[in-house]
Enzyme design. Sequence first.
Site, PDB file in Angstrom:
ATOM      1  N   THR A  46      32.126  30.251  45.924  1.00 17.48           N
ATOM      2  CA  THR A  46      31.328  30.266  47.145  1.00 17.48           C
ATOM      3  C   THR A  46      30.194  29.255  47.089  1.00 17.48           C
ATOM      4  O   THR A  46      29.751  28.751  48.115  1.00 17.48           O
ATOM      5  CB  THR A  46      30.782  31.679  47.402  1.00 17.48           C
ATOM      6  N   TYR A 134      37.381  35.413  35.113  1.00 15.12           N
ATOM      7  CA  TYR A 134      37.609  35.200  36.544  1.00 15.12           C
ATOM      8  C   TYR A 134      39.058  34.777  36.716  1.00 15.12           C
ATOM      9  O   TYR A 134      39.412  33.637  36.411  1.00 15.12           O
ATOM     10  CB  TYR A 134      36.640  34.131  37.046  1.00 15.12           C
ATOM     11  N   LYS A 162      36.828  39.588  36.963  1.00 14.29           N
ATOM     12  CA  LYS A 162      36.900  39.500  38.416  1.00 14.29           C
ATOM     13  C   LYS A 162      38.347  39.192  38.768  1.00 14.29           C
ATOM     14  O   LYS A 162      38.871  38.133  38.422  1.00 14.29           O
ATOM     15  CB  LYS A 162      35.978  38.402  38.958  1.00 14.29           C
TER      16      LYS A 162
END
Length: 296
Positions: A46, A134, A162
């Site tokens: 992001t 991740y 994640k």
Amino acid sequence: MNFDGVWTPVVTPFTQEGSIDFAALPPVIDSLIGHGIHGLIVGGTTGEYYALSNGERKKLFDAVSELAGGRIPLMAGINATTTEESLDLGRYAKSAGFNCILLAAPYYCQPTQDELLAHACTVDDALDMPTMLYNFPARTGTAMSFEFIDALKQRPNFQAIKESTGSIERMHTLTQDYAGQLQVSCGMDDQVLEFFTWGARSWVAGASNFLAPEHVALYRTCVVEQDMIAGRKLASRLLPMLNLLEQGGKFCQYIKYGCELAGLPVGPTRRPLLPLGEDEKAAFARTYEQLIAHRG
């Protein structure tokens, strides 16, 4: 380290000319902390880390660490195409006061699982920091297999993952079979209720940049209060927005436009990502306004 809560991968503000707009960061950081977000991530997808130079990423580490002032845990995204660059970023983040790191597979080069394991172990040996893995093969090109995760079992710094594959089956396996090894963090926003139902207590949520109250309320209801009926009602109000973000193909642009609508302008995305069209803005704004109409 406890990774419970909503972690915001902080947007990187840019001027219209394309440089980092550091002056736009303080309101974003203060808003997130003020609304009860549990942790901040600098250098996530992001935050457009892939579009930043090594030097710019370090300047962001410094800026956010100073702005946070010890008020909230900080996680450094240190993903890069090479192990050496990840190490360089990790060492810098550690010196800047970050509490933990976010480690994805090096992108584009598509390492084998043995090579990915060597990469992760090298980072762990050098940095010795609590680590959230991740797993986002759609972006990196490399999945984190269960065999890879098994091989990290004796390394206590690897404490969370994640999960961003979108596979409900894989989420089931992680939450049921790996709960003693890793905290599972929701990395697919439109599946957050499913993650919470199956025991996840962490959510890395891009839209919390501009919808922090809704994200914190959903987390508190589902995880802290364990009220899944009330949580489903909250999630159903969020779902149109989360679906738009996950399935609309312009995640970063929508997040930044959401910040603008929330009174936290952070500028455009960096090219090659182009601005939203007027029809896209209008559709997003309708979804946003319907959602915040329920506030209070």
